[in-house]
Write an enzyme that holds these catalytic residues in place. Structure first.
Site, PDB file in Angstrom:
ATOM      1  N   CYS A 139      57.054 -24.662  21.501  1.00  0.00           N
ATOM      2  CA  CYS A 139      58.308 -25.080  20.862  1.00  0.00           C
ATOM      3  C   CYS A 139      58.503 -26.583  20.979  1.00  0.00           C
ATOM      4  CB  CYS A 139      59.485 -24.340  21.478  1.00  0.00           C
ATOM      5  SG  CYS A 139      61.074 -24.823  20.760  1.00  0.00           S
ATOM      6  N   CYS A 142      62.080 -27.736  21.668  1.00  0.00           N
ATOM      7  CA  CYS A 142      62.507 -27.545  23.060  1.00  0.00           C
ATOM      8  C   CYS A 142      61.886 -28.601  23.973  1.00  0.00           C
ATOM      9  CB  CYS A 142      62.077 -26.180  23.607  1.00  0.00           C
ATOM     10  SG  CYS A 142      62.236 -24.818  22.475  1.00  0.00           S
ATOM     11  N   ASP A 143      60.609 -28.863  23.801  1.00  0.00           N
ATOM     12  CA  ASP A 143      59.872 -29.612  24.827  1.00  0.00           C
ATOM     13  C   ASP A 143      59.347 -30.980  24.392  1.00  0.00           C
ATOM     14  OD1 ASP A 143      60.242 -27.497  26.607  1.00  0.00           O
ATOM     15  OD2 ASP A 143      58.517 -26.418  25.820  1.00  0.00           O
TER      16      ASP A 143
END
Ligand code: NDP
Length: 315
Positions: A139, A142-143
């Site tokens: 992701c 997300c990261d």
């Protein structure tokens, strides 16, 4: 099936990610007495991520697993009955709807909220599993932030990979994109954007052999399928964007879904084609896939269920 193994519930929620728990919080507060079955991975996909910095309300960020413990605690405090167990079979042919848990217990429910999520597909490399959370991620939204100014790699060639490569290109110094064929599956407009971005380098006909590093991702070894040549590229992050699989197998034949298995809902609602059965979160969303959007649709599902139960005189 003996009767002792059968239980009647008012509102059944299947799944324990942000969508399921949010549905449980709202359903409990509306006195729908929700029973929630957590599924195979209590807490869902967030339990395999590290820090979450984009969920509103956590000013200092939060670890994914910790956030899901908070979600569960809140649902339980509101009165939701949270249980361990996996829904293995359903029968939506008549009211009350039937859902089997772990192939043995039968639940009969007036309303059902499906929040079974989706699972990221992985390449299946040993190093990918070992370094998951240590530079390996499925992701970018997300990261990606953790790799600001660094070089990263991404594998995949669909719309998700294109979108994530573009997202990463704004944060990272270079994005190495590995495409297994000599063309991309992504829509033309997305491909054009990728091609026009100077810090995305595409490697055609390329497969990932191994991600290198002991306790963190340090490099990736790739191979050109046509020439057989291998090369090692130093990267700090490795993103897998080869698609997701919605966890919808048990609903085949009962609920309408698209060709990839995502449940269809009536736009602007969480209603499926079976009245009284609602779907929330990633099992019905292949575009946004965020914790906060899943939570939002979980809320919608509980409100839709409450309204429907009221209309049917069941609540
Ligand atoms: P897709 O299934 O569309 O694409 C997956 C990609 O990963 C393909 O290019 C495939 O290669 C590649 N792949 C699969 N397995 C491997 C492997 N083992 N090694 C290397 N590469 C691999 O998934 P997406 O998640 O990209 O998209 C899913 C759906 O969601 C699509 O319909 C997409 O259009 C849609 N979507 C729409 C968005 C939007 O409109 N903004 C954003 C994101 C998704 P190959 O091509 O060779 O099969």
């Amino acid at each position: 099936m003996d009767n002792k193994a059968t239980e009647k519930v008012h509102c059944l929620i299947i799944g324990s990610g942000p969508a399921g728990y949010t549905a449980a919080i709202y359903a409990a507060r509306a006195n729908l007495k929700p029973v929630l079955y957590q599924g195979i991975q209590p807490g869902g996909q967030l339990t395999i991520t590290t820090e979450v910095e984009n969920y509103p309300g956590y000013a200092d960020g939060v670890q994914g697993p910790e956030m899901m413990v908070d979600f569960e605690k809140q649902a339980t405090r509101m009165g939701a009955d949270v249980r361990f167990g996996l829904a293995t079979k359903v029968d939506f042919s008549e009211q009350p709807y039937k859902v089997w848990i772990d192939d043995e217990k039968l639940i009969e429910a007036d309303a059902v909220i499906i929040a079974t999520g989706a699972s990221a597909k992985w390449l299946g490399l040993e190093s990918e599993e070992r370094l998951n959370g240590f530079g390996v991620s499925a992701c970018a939204v997300c990261d990606g932030f953790f790799f600001r100014g660094k070089e990263v790699a991404i594998v995949g060639a669909g719309d998700t990979a294109a979108e994530e490569a573009l997202y990463l290109s704004k944060l990272c110094s270079a994005v190495h994109m590995f495409v297994r064929r000599d063309e991309m599956r992504a829509s033309k407009v997305m491909q054009e954007r990728v091609f026009k971005t100077p810090n995305i380098k595409i490697y055609w006909n390329t497969e990932t052999e191994e991600i290198l590093g002991e306790n963190k991702t340090e490099a990736v070894r790739i191979k050109n399928i046509k020439t057989g040549e291998s090369q090692t590229i130093p990267v700090s992050g490795f993103f897998v964007a080869i698609g997701h699989e919605p966890n919808s197998t048990i609903f085949k034949g009962w609920l309408e879904m698209d060709e990839a298995g995502y449940l269809k809902t009536i736009p602007g609602t969480t209603k499926t084609n079976v009245e009284g059965v609602f779907a929330a979160g990633d099992v019905q969303d292949k575009v946004y896939r965020q914790a906060v959007t899943a939570a939002g649709t979980g809320c919608m599902a509980a409100l839709d269920a409450e309204r429907w139960l009221g209309e049917k005189g069941l609540h």
